[in-house]
Design an enzyme around this catalytic site. Structure first.
Site, PDB file in Angstrom:
ATOM      1  N   GLU A   1      -9.598 -15.697  56.214  1.00  0.00           N
ATOM      2  CA  GLU A   1      -8.770 -14.496  56.234  1.00  0.00           C
ATOM      3  C   GLU A   1      -9.713 -13.308  56.421  1.00  0.00           C
ATOM      4  O   GLU A   1     -10.695 -13.183  55.685  1.00  0.00           O
ATOM      5  CB  GLU A   1      -7.998 -14.352  54.912  1.00  0.00           C
ATOM      6  CG  GLU A   1      -7.077 -13.160  54.958  1.00  0.00           C
ATOM      7  CD  GLU A   1      -6.191 -13.001  53.730  1.00  0.00           C
ATOM      8  OE1 GLU A   1      -6.308 -13.817  52.791  1.00  0.00           O
ATOM      9  OE2 GLU A   1      -5.395 -12.047  53.730  1.00  0.00           O
TER      10      GLU A   1
ATOM     11  N   ARG B   1     -14.205 -27.079  45.960  1.00  0.00           N
ATOM     12  CA  ARG B   1     -14.876 -25.837  46.344  1.00  0.00           C
ATOM     13  C   ARG B   1     -16.353 -25.921  46.009  1.00  0.00           C
ATOM     14  O   ARG B   1     -16.748 -26.629  45.081  1.00  0.00           O
ATOM     15  CB  ARG B   1     -14.330 -24.664  45.521  1.00  0.00           C
ATOM     16  CG  ARG B   1     -12.988 -24.165  45.874  1.00  0.00           C
ATOM     17  CD  ARG B   1     -12.614 -23.056  44.905  1.00  0.00           C
ATOM     18  NE  ARG B   1     -13.107 -21.763  45.359  1.00  0.00           N
ATOM     19  CZ  ARG B   1     -12.479 -21.025  46.269  1.00  0.00           C
ATOM     20  NH1 ARG B   1     -11.367 -21.451  46.823  1.00  0.00           N
ATOM     21  NH2 ARG B   1     -12.970 -19.856  46.633  1.00  0.00           N
TER      22      ARG B   1
ATOM     23  N   LYS C   1     -14.021 -13.328  47.173  1.00  0.00           N
ATOM     24  CA  LYS C   1     -14.125 -12.202  48.094  1.00  0.00           C
ATOM     25  C   LYS C   1     -13.626 -10.904  47.457  1.00  0.00           C
ATOM     26  O   LYS C   1     -14.195  -9.839  47.656  1.00  0.00           O
ATOM     27  CB  LYS C   1     -13.288 -12.485  49.354  1.00  0.00           C
ATOM     28  CG  LYS C   1     -14.085 -13.099  50.479  1.00  0.00           C
ATOM     29  CD  LYS C   1     -13.268 -13.163  51.760  1.00  0.00           C
ATOM     30  CE  LYS C   1     -12.117 -14.122  51.636  1.00  0.00           C
ATOM     31  NZ  LYS C   1     -11.400 -14.336  52.908  1.00  0.00           N
TER      32      LYS C   1
HETATM   33  P1  ATP Z   1     -12.045 -16.231  48.327  1.00  0.00           P
HETATM   34  O1  ATP Z   1     -11.524 -16.894  47.089  1.00  0.00           O
HETATM   35  O2  ATP Z   1     -13.500 -15.980  48.322  1.00  0.00           O
HETATM   36  O3  ATP Z   1     -11.239 -15.045  48.748  1.00  0.00           O
HETATM   37  P2  ATP Z   1     -10.545 -17.676  50.240  1.00  0.00           P
HETATM   38  O4  ATP Z   1     -10.260 -19.110  50.085  1.00  0.00           O
HETATM   39  O5  ATP Z   1      -9.440 -16.743  49.975  1.00  0.00           O
HETATM   40  O6  ATP Z   1     -11.855 -17.340  49.443  1.00  0.00           O
HETATM   41  P3  ATP Z   1     -10.513 -17.667  53.058  1.00  0.00           P
HETATM   42  O7  ATP Z   1     -11.041 -16.681  54.020  1.00  0.00           O
HETATM   43  O8  ATP Z   1      -9.031 -17.840  52.959  1.00  0.00           O
HETATM   44  O9  ATP Z   1     -11.117 -17.307  51.655  1.00  0.00           O
HETATM   45  O10 ATP Z   1     -11.196 -19.075  53.255  1.00  0.00           O
HETATM   46  C1  ATP Z   1     -11.367 -19.714  54.485  1.00  0.00           C
HETATM   47  C2  ATP Z   1     -11.680 -21.144  54.223  1.00  0.00           C
HETATM   48  O11 ATP Z   1     -12.870 -21.263  53.440  1.00  0.00           O
HETATM   49  C3  ATP Z   1     -10.578 -21.823  53.448  1.00  0.00           C
HETATM   50  O12 ATP Z   1     -10.321 -23.078  54.026  1.00  0.00           O
HETATM   51  C4  ATP Z   1     -11.132 -21.957  52.059  1.00  0.00           C
HETATM   52  O13 ATP Z   1     -10.602 -23.065  51.405  1.00  0.00           O
HETATM   53  C5  ATP Z   1     -12.629 -22.082  52.331  1.00  0.00           C
HETATM   54  N1  ATP Z   1     -13.407 -21.648  51.181  1.00  0.00           N
HETATM   55  C6  ATP Z   1     -13.367 -20.454  50.563  1.00  0.00           C
HETATM   56  N2  ATP Z   1     -14.174 -20.440  49.486  1.00  0.00           N
HETATM   57  C7  ATP Z   1     -14.748 -21.673  49.418  1.00  0.00           C
HETATM   58  C8  ATP Z   1     -15.680 -22.301  48.531  1.00  0.00           C
HETATM   59  N3  ATP Z   1     -16.180 -21.661  47.477  1.00  0.00           N
HETATM   60  N4  ATP Z   1     -16.027 -23.584  48.775  1.00  0.00           N
HETATM   61  C9  ATP Z   1     -15.529 -24.250  49.831  1.00  0.00           C
HETATM   62  N5  ATP Z   1     -14.661 -23.705  50.702  1.00  0.00           N
HETATM   63  C10 ATP Z   1     -14.256 -22.438  50.502  1.00  0.00           C
HETATM   64 MG    MG Z   2      -7.570 -17.283  51.195  1.00  0.00          MG
END
Ligand code: ATP
Ligand code: MG
Length: 576
Positions: free
Chosen positions: A38, A272, A282
């Site tokens: 995102e 994760r 984020k």
């Molecule tokens: P955050 O919690 O940091 O905002 P998010 O999951 O909302 O992370 P996205 O931009 O939606 O961030 O994530 C893109 C992809 O990266 C998704 O498939 C998510 O599952 C993966 N991802 C995010 N954080 C991690 C992590 N700590 N370990 C593994 N994969 C991750």
């Molecule tokens: Mg997300």
């Protein structure tokens, strides 16, 4: 090849799953994944895991991995994040035109998603609900608590269609109504209790501008975007486990209606990435940036890819680390020292050795020869660039009668087992000469004590190159920089940004564990002249001190990447 390349392949249950799919002919042997960030922040080390899982899996099975921006929320997203994500992804090693075609955007599917939503309404599987959002979530109930059906649940199809079209047309205020799927308010999975599909948002979208007044939720957008693109294996993190029923439900409705252009994709969740002393939300990273706790998203203390790049982490070492930890369904926290050990292993092969004095103390050679003009002689000494790589060759460094050493490398009154420079002691200056301390000068430190301002030594001309012809030994080899030739630089030393192993564990607030002194900026550091030519962004080893990265933007600013000691090995030993 680094040592890391020789480590055994880690367990990856997703790979096993794809093998099984291929054996059974599921997806006709096709493998297509996607990485769906995102654009509401920068990529961080957690994303690196998802990126390597998605892209490497596709690579391994001759498949395709799409970069798809999950840009469905105009309030938090921005085009600047899109650009940063593309750039950081390329740095990590996944490039447009090589590893993926063009970036894709969920917002490009808004029209199709809208049409499919109308289809569900027409089938009596979705309805407009104008109750306030807190009431809707209250009525959802909980585990063991029944859900309460909305009074609008049985609204006639025609009325739903009319309201939904007027939602799109912008006739209603933000949050005044939503579109919900009509599934089952008593479902044991809360996600299935009539989830929200669309919200009204007046904000301007970074790509579609003002064209849309309604925006799909993650759940409504995600699986359908996968289906449009032909994704087979939709990999995400474990917190989406409970969303899988819904992912399947939406797709099944569309498949039953003959709407899907490809096989129905399947969601698989993995653990994760979590690291000690590291926070990878984020939203909270944004808070650090906005509150000025760090210089920006790419501050060298940030766990963002751009921060790690500034810090000097080689992209390969991040990929190697991700491959090493493998992919499982068990949540765990890896030690940051493990990641650092991959960084150190890489840099040990790559980084040129150089000499730098961070906290300088002047040393004067009292028997140093002068030339015909009465000037101190300058001797060029030869130094090895990298003992790990002969091809890096040698360089010359000037040595003369005045040079800098670390303040720590001299003690007027040495503690036991102190083998560096002390009155009467002889030491080796790396690649240059043996010198013996004959005295020192001090001044009043203003607190009733004395500070050493200058150390006096004599040198032995027979020891040029750093060896005594008579075979006599010294216990210490020290680094040095010629005073007349030194170039100056600023050097940033770092502690962990969060001093607790698990930030926020003690109080529930990660910011309580923020170390206010995580950066120490040293100015006036003395570097050997060769270092004036270090390319921006390059990493070198300052002998005895660690690996240091030249800032990508600001000349003569160096960041300590990691120290020389393998702290992970120590942790493993302690654990037995
Ligand atoms: P955050 O919690 O940091 O905002 P998010 O999951 O909302 O992370 P996205 O931009 O939606 O961030 O994530 C893109 C992809 O990266 C998704 O498939 C998510 O599952 C993966 N991802 C995010 N954080 C991690 C992590 N700590 N370990 C593994 N994969 C991750
Ligand atoms: Mg997300």
């Amino acid at each position: 090849m680094s040592d890391a390349d020789d480590r055994p392949t880690a367990a990856n249950f997703v790979r096993d799953l794809v093998h099984a799919d291929n054996e059974q002919g599921t997806f006709a042997g096709r493998v297509q994944t996607r990485f769906p960030p995102e654009p509401n922040g920068y990529l961080h080390i957690g994303h690196a895991k998802a990126i390597t899982v998605d892209f490497e899996l596709a690579k391994e099975f001759n498949g395709v991995c799409n970069l798809r921006f999950d840009d469905t929320n105009p309030d938090t997203e921005d085009a600047s994040y899109v650009d940063a994500i593309i750039e950081d992804l390329a740095w990590l090693g996944y490039r447009q035109g090589e590893d993926y075609a063009e970036p894709l955007y969920a917002s490009d599917y808004f029209e199709q998603l809208y049409l499919w939503a109308e289809l569900l309404i027409e089938q009596g599987k979705a309805y407009v609900d104008e109750q306030p959002s807190d009431l809707i979530s209250e009525q959802r109930g909980g585990y063991g608590n029944p859900g309460i059906e909305s009074p609008h649940r049985d609204r006639p199809v025609a009325e739903n269609l009319d309201l939904f079209r007027r939602m799109r047309a912008g006739e209603f205020d933000d949050n005044s109504m939503v579109l919900r799927a009509k599934i089952d308010m008593q479902h044991e999975n809360m996600q299935m209790r009539d989830p929200i599909m669309y919200r009204i948002r007046a904000g301007r979208h970074h790509r579609t501008g003002d064209a849309w007044k309604i925006y799909p939720t993650y759940d409504w957008a995600h699986g359908q975007s996968d289906a449009i693109e032909g994704v087979t294996h939709s990999l995400c993190t474990l917190e989406f486990d409970s969303h899988r029923d819904l992912y399947d439900w939406y797709l099944t409705q569309l498949a039953d209606a003959g709407e899907l252009p490809h096989e129905q994709p399947r969601q698989t969740e993995f653990a994760r990435l979590a690291l000690t002393h590291t926070m990878t939300s984020k939203r909270k990273l944004l808070q650090l940036v906005e509150e000025g706790k760090v210089d920006g998203w790419d501050d060298a203390r940030m766990p963002t890819l751009s921060g790690l790049r500034r810090r000097g982490y080689p992209a390969e070492s991040i990929r190697e680390f991700c491959a090493f930890i493998g992919v499982s369904r068990t949540n765990s926290r890896n030690e940051i020292e493990l990641l650092e050990s991959f960084v150190r292993t890489r840099l040990n092969k790559l980084a040129l050795r150089r000499m730098a004095v961070l906290r300088p103390l002047e040393v004067v050679v009292t028997n140093w020869p002068t030339d015909e003009a009465g000037e101190p002689e300058v001797h060029q000494v030869e130094l090895v660039n990298n003992p790990e790589n002969e091809a890096d060759g040698t360089r010359m460094a000037p040595f003369s009668g005045r040079f800098w050493i670390e303040q720590d490398d001299f003690r007027a009154d040495p503690p036991p087992k102190y083998f560096r420079l002390t009155p009467g002691r002889e030491v080796r200056l790396r690649g240059a000469y043996f010198v013996t301390c004959t005295g020192f000068e001090t001044e009043d430190d203003g607190n009733g004590g004395e500070t050493v301002t200058r150390v006096l030594v004599t040198y032995d001309p027979e020891t040029r190159g750093g060896n005594a012809p008579d075979g006599r030994k010294v216990k210490s080899t020290m680094h040095w920089v010629s005073a007349a030739h030194a170039v100056e630089a600023d050097v940033a030393l770092y502690e962990r940004l969060f001093d607790a192993e698990v930030p926020g564990e003690a109080t529930g607030d990660v910011f309580d564990d923020l170390d206010a002194h995580s950066r120490e900026l040293l100015t006036g550091c003395k570097l050997e002249p060769e270092l004036a030519d270090t390319p921006l962004g390059a990493v070198v080893q300052f002998e005895r001190l660690g690996y240091f990265a030249h800032d990508p933007d600001q000349p003569m600013l160096f960041h300590r990447t990691v120290g020389l000691r393998d702290e992970w090995a120590n942790i493993q030993k302690r654990k037995g």
